[in-house]
Structure formats: structure tokens, C-alpha cells
Design a protein around this motif. Structure first.
Motif, PDB file in Angstrom:
ATOM      1  N   ALA A 159       0.835  -1.199   0.000  1.00  0.00           N
ATOM      2  CA  ALA A 159       0.000   0.000   0.000  1.00  0.00           C
ATOM      3  C   ALA A 159       0.875   1.256   0.000  1.00  0.00           C
ATOM      4  O   ALA A 159       0.534   2.272  -0.616  1.00  0.00           O
ATOM      5  N   TRP A 164      -5.599  -4.639  -8.750  1.00  0.00           N
ATOM      6  CA  TRP A 164      -4.721  -4.324  -7.635  1.00  0.00           C
ATOM      7  C   TRP A 164      -4.304  -5.616  -6.957  1.00  0.00           C
ATOM      8  O   TRP A 164      -5.143  -6.439  -6.593  1.00  0.00           O
ATOM      9  N   ILE A 210      -2.320  -5.697  -3.809  1.00  0.00           N
ATOM     10  CA  ILE A 210      -1.730  -4.807  -2.815  1.00  0.00           C
ATOM     11  C   ILE A 210      -1.665  -5.531  -1.471  1.00  0.00           C
ATOM     12  O   ILE A 210      -2.672  -6.076  -1.005  1.00  0.00           O
TER      13      ILE A 210
END
Length: 853
Positions: A83, A116, A118
Motif C-alpha cells: 500500500a 490491484w 496490494i
């Protein structure tokens, strides 16, 4: 509540942290062209760049297109990073990489401009990559290239939105004999690709001896630090120092702080006692309390000091051996107690130990034994890792009891236990996967064996140890026949001609043939004597070494350990494990030829015939009543008093209230007298129950110590009818003597064999009209006597297996006898209940009603 919430709270926090943004389906590739690059941040570490390259390579292999790795802010493309790597995504508040409990959390979310991947940490990002690939069809079932499945999906689409965190914070399935040159990297790959790694590195190994070694000069200056044993203080092996001495505990605290200062990357420090006994007997140590109290007191002091100087670090110990019983003192919340599922003492059950430690505030782990080579020798269905029902039950149950760490000793034996290890890895991440075991198994069979999956379903049923496989020849015979059928199906499948997946299926089948051959050779070795035993041993060891790179049997353990425990065989000096292959006559890495593999199949099928029962097993009810109305007669009374572990007896109370008095002797094996008192529970079967259960506990007793002395135990009974008595002694041996006027029967069915030790003799009933007594027995002495007392069948010269005994006219409707047996005899066509005499025998109600007319 505060003391037990340190691990639990993070689940709630993480659940609330998941972003609320909706996902979109995304097409990653079509017609040989990728639609998005794999994106990392400009500051990506080498580890993250390697992870991104791995993802790009696999996406390319799956879609038959090229994926490049570029840098960017993550808003467009397949974003791979933490992140913190992509601040534009505004996900920082959803992760906390500094929280030791949350370091493996990751987000997978597809959107119109990519995906994503992440994570809170680099490890979490790697998990996200392998999770995405799994969802796209990639599998790494066992270690090694041939057990990897990379699908072909030219039009690659996915819609995903999931915030993941593991149910077990540390997941280790590790080899008891360590790694070897050929298996280290495949094993690491398997762990990574199945997210079966320790998110928290928990150290729990025996530590006292290391601390004492480190502080040996202090111990030499202060002999009072050594334990007081038999009135003397002196250095001992596997020392348990005098923990009642505050100065000794201070040495342990200093050791822990110095270790963490030297290596700040450590997540934890072990404060587990050294193995075995030898605890200090001085007054100060006695004042600390039980052995568990002493170990906990030390761990608490270390944890308190560590948390002040190194916040977030943990202290690990086992609940094992002498310190397996729960302590009477509270446990520091930073002390992780890994409860061993074997080698426990004190007389408590595993559930009671887990519950007891949890009640004292311990953060819990489990120290499991999925496979120990000395116990199972890589045989099919022998290890816990092969018992799929055990795995799907215990992994969720341990988690529900509060366990968040799993350390499972295993072996490099993916032949018998590979499917179990794979399923365990799925369940350890998500315990709800236990509900999907059948689907996961189907996925395994389909992906690994394609058109040959049906015979391989039979093969893996023979490996599953959830139910006993009593006829070895039948079990191994079915394994060989399944492999033969699978090879024939694959050869006749025109769609599988010679593509890469077909070649891998062939390679898997060939390796499993080598495993079946090993099982065959080990059986020959086990049953050989004299010079034939040495020859069979050599053949078995040569074979395991030669097939070692399949990783289906633990060649290293077998080569090194079997000879150490069997004095009837030997290994020449120039052939020992440490001698290199170039100089070792027992070692060769020559590949097995097709002719050899085919000969192994043919020989295995010929030598191991399938079981053909000439009788049909009969199921009887468990509603037992006295058989007195049948007016049966018996000769000399039988005997069966001694046994180990958990044993069950059935009795019938004609008049109540009543007193049931038994003469019980615990601790008949002197060196096992640390297993706790004999546990006795009497339950009423049937009748009214407030809980609706068939069995209702009516009395219990825990007063008989394991000291080899007989004691009378009296249990109060308030209701008439069928009762069941359970005796548990933790694996020690116990004698139970019943009064002559009280009926007692023993069950011995296919699933519940009688548990006795030494020779035993008991009667069983052959119902009217029975033409054959079908049973399972053999492999140990014993005979079957007909109603006249005539020796009718002998087990002495028979291997363990199924046998049928014809019932001559006039011998049905009477009592027969198992005489002087040394092992279990399972009754299959007659009621599976045995007794000392006709007056004591309990039988299914339907049999008594029918035959008494």
C-alpha cells in the motif's frame, strides 16, 4: 477478556478495513496479446520486482502472450506492491504492516483499468500473486515441476474483489529429517505457492540447554543454579536449572534480550524447556508450583522484559511432555503456547489441555505430527497427514479453540501424504476450506490426471487413512491396478496424444508406480528373515535412494534410520549415507526405464491379489440386551482384563438404584506412570436425555493413580438398562476386573476392534441359521473353538486378513469362543460382542427376540 484478545481483535479490525469500492470484470489478455502491463513502483525492492516478473511470466504462459513489467502509480495496469508503494490508490489506512498479526493481509481487486495486488508487506504481495494465479487455474499440488499445473487460457478474464488474511498466522508443514540438496528449492516453492509459510516466525524449540550453554561460566561459579536431583546439585544432560532461584531466571531474561538485540528481525524467542525430565526438586522450585507453573513463570518473566524493550516480540513454548498440563498461574498474552498433539502427560485429554491453557490467557498454537518417519515409514494410510477426515476436522476445531499457529512435523513423503499436505495448506489459510475438501480433491484428480482421474480416485482412496485398510495385499493390489488402468486410459485417449499436460500426467503416474514399488519392497523387507531380510533391506534402500528426487518417499530418513532400529540388518561402511554416490555401491541416480516401470506394475498386480470375500458382512443394531433368554451355556470362564488407551465396556443394570464396584489397577507399565490417573466414565445408553443425545453421563471417577496397585471404584447407578463404561489411561496399561455377578460385554467390529493386552479368551454368539462366521484376524496367535470346545480354526499360521469359518449343522444358535488370542479379532457376520460367559453376554435386541422364539 483483555488477555485473550491480542490475536483475535485483528480479525475484526481487518474486516472493517476492507475498502468498499466495487470491482469490475477485466480482460487481461486475448488472442495472444496482453491488455495490461504488470506495474511496480519506481522504488520497488528487488524482492517486489522479482515477484512482479514472476507474475508476468506466469500470465504469459497461461494466456500465450507477453506481459511486460513497467513502473507506475498503480492506477492503470496490474499493480503489484505494498500500500505504501502506491499512495495514489489511497489504501494506506487499510493496512498496518507494523502489526505482527496483520503482515500477511492483501487486497485483490479487478477494475476497468487493471487489477490491484496490494499487500501489507512484501510477503503479503507474494501471497496475492499466487492467489490470483490460483484463481486463474494455476496449481502446485506437490513439490516439483511435474506436479505444477499451468493452464492454457488465451482469453484471460477475471472479476475479483477480496481482502484476504490467514486464519492461522503461522503455517508450517516441515520435514522432520530436514532438507537435502534436491528437495530444498522445490519445497520452498511449494510453500510459497500455497501460502503455507510462517507469517510470524515462532520459535518454540527446546531452549534451556542452549541458555545454560551460553551461561556456562555463571553455572560453574554458582553450582546452586543446577537442579537439585536426589539430594545433589550437579551438571546434567538436558538441564532444567533451579528456576526457583531468581538469579537463574535473570540469566534467561538476559539471554533473550541479547538474542533480540543481536537479531532485531526475530519475531520471537523460545523459552521451552529442554526435553525429558530432571526438574529441580528444591523447596523454592516446589513453591513455584507444578512443572507447567515453573515453565510458565519463567516464560512470563522473559515476555514481560521483552515487551518493554522490544514491543510486539513474542515468547514461544510448547505444552508438551511434563509441562503439557495447564498451569495454575496466568500466562502473559505475549507467550504463545503450542500444544503438542502427542507426547502429552498428566492424564488430561488434548481438548482439556487446549481449553486449560486458553483459560489461563495463553495465545495458542498447535504442535502437530502429520508424519513421523519412525512411526509410519511412508506407508499408505498410516500417517495423520494421510487421514483426510482428521485434517478437515482438527484444523477448524483447533482454530475454533483459539489456535492461531500451526507447526506440523511432516516428511518428504508426498506419495502417501501429498494430498493431505496440500489440503492442509488450503485449510490453514482459510478454515472454511474444510467444507470444500471433496471439491478440492476433485480439482486435484481432474488437474493431475485428466482422462485417468477415475482409476486415480481409487488409488487415492487407498492412500486415505480415514478408515482402516485391513487387508494389505488388497490395498496395495488396488493401488497397482489403479495405476495400470490409469496408464491404459491415458494411452487410449486420443485427445491427450503428446501435449505437455499429457506428458506430465505420464510422469506423475510413473513416479507413483515407483512409490507403490517402494511399499511392496518395504513389505518384503518387513516379513523376511535371515539372509533374505538383509537382501530385502538392501533392495528397499537402493530403490528409495534411486527414486529420491520424486520426493514421494523420505529417502534420507529411511536410509539413515531404519538400520539404526533393526539390528537384523546392516549397511556396509562404504555404502553408508555419508558416502558420496560416486563411491557408494548402494547409490545410483540412473533413471528408471519404461521396461522397469512396466515390470513393477506387472509384478505388483501378480503378487498382490484382491480380496474376495465369500461372505456378506451383517450390520447389527447397538441396542443391547442380556442374552439369558437364549439359554446359552459356556464352559470355562474367559478372561480379558488388561488394555491400553481408551477402552469401552458394556453392561446392563437390571435393578436400580445400584452400586457398580470394579477393581481397577492403573500404571501397569512402570515407565508410563506419568500419564495421569485412570479416567472412568459411565454413561446410560438410550432413554430420556435433556440434551437429546443417545448417551448420558451418569457417573465418573478419577481416583485411581497409575501406581500398579489395585483399588476398588464404586459408581452409583440410578437407572436400569444398557450402560457403557469408558476407561482412559493416556496409553498406560490398566486392568479392570468385573464382579462375577455383573454382565460385561466387549465390542469387536470392523470399525471398533477390541482393545486388550496379552492373551485373552472370550465367547461370542453364532445366531441361528448362520452358515459362515466371517471375521478379520491373524498376524498373531489365537484359535477359534466351536461349541464343543474343539479347535476349529487357528490364527497362528495366518497373516492378518479376512477369513470365513463354515458353521456346521447344529453349531449355530450357540456360543463359540476366541481362545488365547493375542490380537484383535473383528466379527463381521455374527454380533460383534464378546463376553466371559453365557450369563454375561449382551446381544442386539433383534437377535435375542428372533432366536428366543
Amino acid at each position: 477478556m483483555i488477555r485473550t484478545s491480542c490475536v483475535l481483535v485483528f480479525h475484526m479490525v481487518a474486516l472493517l478495513a476492507a475498502p468498499a469500492m466495487a470491482s469490475d470484470a477485466v480482460q487481461l489478455a486475448a488472442d495472444g496479446k496482453s491488455h495490461f502491463p504488470v506495474v511496480v513502483s519506481e522504488s520497488a525492492s528487488d524482492r517486489l520486482q522479482l515477484a512482479a516478473k514472476t507474475l508476468a511470466d506466469y500470465l504469459g504462459r497461461i494466456s500465450r502472450s507477453g506481459f511486460e513489467v513497467t513502473t507506475g502509480d498503480g492506477t492503470h495496469g496490474i499493480a503489484v506492491g505494498t500500500a505504501r508503494s502506491f499512495p495514489s490508490l489511497k489504501l494506506l489506512s487499510d493496512f498496518d504492516s507494523t502489526d505482527i498479526n496483520r503482515r500477511e493481509e492483501y487486497l485483490l481487486r479487478s477494475h476497468s483499468d487493471g487489477i490491484w495486488l496490494i499487500g501489507a508487506t512484501e510477503l503479503a504481495v507474494e501471497h496475492a500473486i499466487w492467489d490470483l494465479l490460483y484463481r486463474l487455474g494455476h496449481r502446485q499440488f506437490f513439490p516439483g515441476e511435474i506436479w505444477e499445473v499451468v493452464p492454457t487460457v488465451p482469453n484471460l478474464n477475471i472479476e475479483v474483489d477480496t481482502f484476504q488474511r490467514p486464519d492461522y498466522l503461522s503455517r508450517r508443514i516441515w520435514y522432520g529429517y530436514g532438507m537435502w540438496d534436491y528437495n530444498s528449492e522445490p519445497y520452498k516453492q511449494w510453500c510459497a505457492r500455497n501460502r503455507c509459510v510462517p507469517g510470524i516466525h515462532l520459535n518454540t524449540g527446546h531452549a534451556y540447554d542452549r541458555v545454560v550453554k551460553d551461561a556456562r561460566k555463571e553455572f560453574d561459579r554458582h553450582p546452586e543454579y543446577w537442579p537439585l536431583l536426589d539430594g545433589d546439585r550437579k551438571p546434567v544432560k538436558n538441564p532444567k536449572p533451579c528456576l526457583g532461584n531468581p538469579a537463574v531466571r535473570s540469566l534467561f531474561v538476559q539471554y533473550a534480550l541479547q538474542r533480540l538485540e543481536k537479531d532485531p528481525n526475530l519475531d520471537s524467542i523460545s523459552m521451552d524447556p529442554s526435553d525429558g525430565g530432571g526438574w529441580c526438586e528444591c523447596e523454592k522450585c516446589t513453591q513455584l508450583g507444578s512443572v507447567s507453573d515453573q515453565a510458565t513463570t519463567l516464560a512470563n518473566e522473559v515476555a514481560s522484559a521483552v515487551s518493554k524493550q522490544f514491543p510486539g516480540k513474542l515468547v514461544g513454548i510448547y505444552a508438551y511432555n511434563y509441562h503439557s498440563p495447564p498451569p495454575s498461574v496466568l500466562v502473559n498474552s505475549n507467550v504463545v503456547v503450542s500444544v503438542a498433539t502427542a507426547f502429552i502427560k498428566g492424564g488430561q485429554s488434548l481438548d482439556e489441555i487446549i481449553t486449560g491453557w486458553s483459560a489461563q490467557g495463553a495465545t495458542l498454537g498447535i504442535r502437530e505430527y502429520y508424519s513421523v518417519n519412525v512411526w509410519d515409514r511412508d506407508q499408505p494410510g498410516h500417517a495423520r497427514g494421510s487421514k483426510l477426515d482428521y485434517l478437515r476436522r482438527t484444523i477448524p476445531d483447533f482454530h475454533a479453540s483459539g489456535a492461531r499457529f500451526m507447526s506440523a512435523e511432516s516428511s518428504d513423503n508426498w506419495g502417501p501424504n501429498g494430498l493431505g499436505y496440500y489440503l492442509a495448506s488450503r485449510m490453514l489459510w482459510d478454515v472454511d476450506e474444510a467444507k470444500q475438501v471433496d471439491d478440492l480433491t476433485e480439482d486435484f484428480l481432474t488437474n493431475c490426471f485428466g482422462p485417468a482421474k477415475e482409476p486415480m480416485r481409487e488409488f487415492y482412496q487407498q492412500l486415505d487413512g480415514s478408515k482402516p485398510h485391513l487387508a494389505f495385499d488388497d490395498q496395495l493390489g488396488r493401488m497397482f491396478r489403479a495405476l495400470d488402468s490409469a496408464k491404459q486410459l491415458l494411452a487410449s485417449d486420443k485427445t491427450a496424444a503428446s501435449d505437455e499436460s499429457s506428458e506430465r500426467i505420464k510422469a506423475r503416474l510413473n513416479d507413483l508406480i515407483l512409490y507403490a514399488r517402494y511399499v511392496d519392497l518395504f513389505d518384503r523387507y518387513q516379513h523376511a528373515e535371515g539372509s533374505a531380510r538383509q537382501a530385502a533391506f538392501e533392495a528397499m534402500i537402493r530403490h528409495t535412494y534411486r527414486m529420491r528426487q520424486t520426493m514421494l518417499v523420505h529417502a534420507k530418513a529411511l536410509y539413515r534410520d531404519v538400520v539404526a532400529r533393526d539390528k537384523k540388518v546392516s549397511i556396509p561402511v562404504d555404502a553408508t549415507w555419508s558416502v558420496a554416490e560416486s563411491k557408494n555401491p548402494w547409490k545410483t541416480s540412473t533413471p528408471f526405464s519404461a521396461e522397469e516401470l512396466n515390470s513393477f506394475l506387472r509384478e505388483g498386480i501378480e503378487q498382490h491379489q484382491l480380496l474376495s470375500l465369500d461372505f456378506e458382512p451383517i450390520a447389527y443394531s447397538e441396542e443391547l440386551v442380556p442374552g439369558t433368554s437364549l439359554k446359552l451355556t459356556s464352559a470355562a470362564p474367559g478372561v480379558a482384563t488388561r488394555g491400553r488407551g481408551n477402552r469401552t465396556f458394556y453392561t446392563y443394570i437390571e435393578k436400580a438404584p445400584a452400586k457398580l464396584s470394579l477393581k481397577i489397577t492403573g500404571g501397569l507399565i512402570a515407565h508410563y506412570r506419568d500419564r495421569g490417573n485412570v479416567r472412568i466414565e459411565l454413561s446410560k445408553i438410550g432413554g430420556e436425555s435433556q440434551t437429546g443425545e443417545r448417551e448420558t453421563l451418569v457417573a465418573s471417577d478419577n481416583s485411581v493413580p497409575p501406581d500398579g496397585k489395585a483399588r476398588w471404584v464404586t459408581l452409583s447407578v440410578t437407572t436400569t438398562g444398557l450402560h457403557k463404561l469408558n476407561i482412559s489411561d493416556g496409553g498406560d496399561m490398566t486392568s479392570v476386573e468385573w464382579p462375577a455377578d455383573l454382565p460385561v460385554s466387549y465390542k469387536s467390529s470392523i470399525d471398533e476392534p477390541i482393545k486388550t493386552s496379552g492373551r485373552w479368551s472370550l465367547y461370542f454368539y453364532v445366531p441361528r441359521g448362520t452358515t459362515v462366521v466371517g471375521l478379520y484376524g491373524g498376524g498373531s496367535p489365537g484359535t477359534i473353538l466351536d461349541p464343543t470346545g474343539k479347535k476349529f480354526f487357528s490364527f497362528d499360521d495366518h497373516k492378518a486378513g479376512y477369513y470365513s469359518i463354515p458353521v456346521a449343522a447344529g453349531t449355530d444358535g450357540k456360543l463359540w469362543k476366541v481362545h488365547q488370542a493375542a490380537g484383535a479379532v473383528r466379527l463381521l457376520t455374527v454380533p460383534p460382542y464378546l463376553a466371559r460367559s453365557a450369563s454375561e453376554l449382551l446381544l442386539p435386541r433383534e437377535v435375542v427376540q428372533r432366536d428366543s422364539q
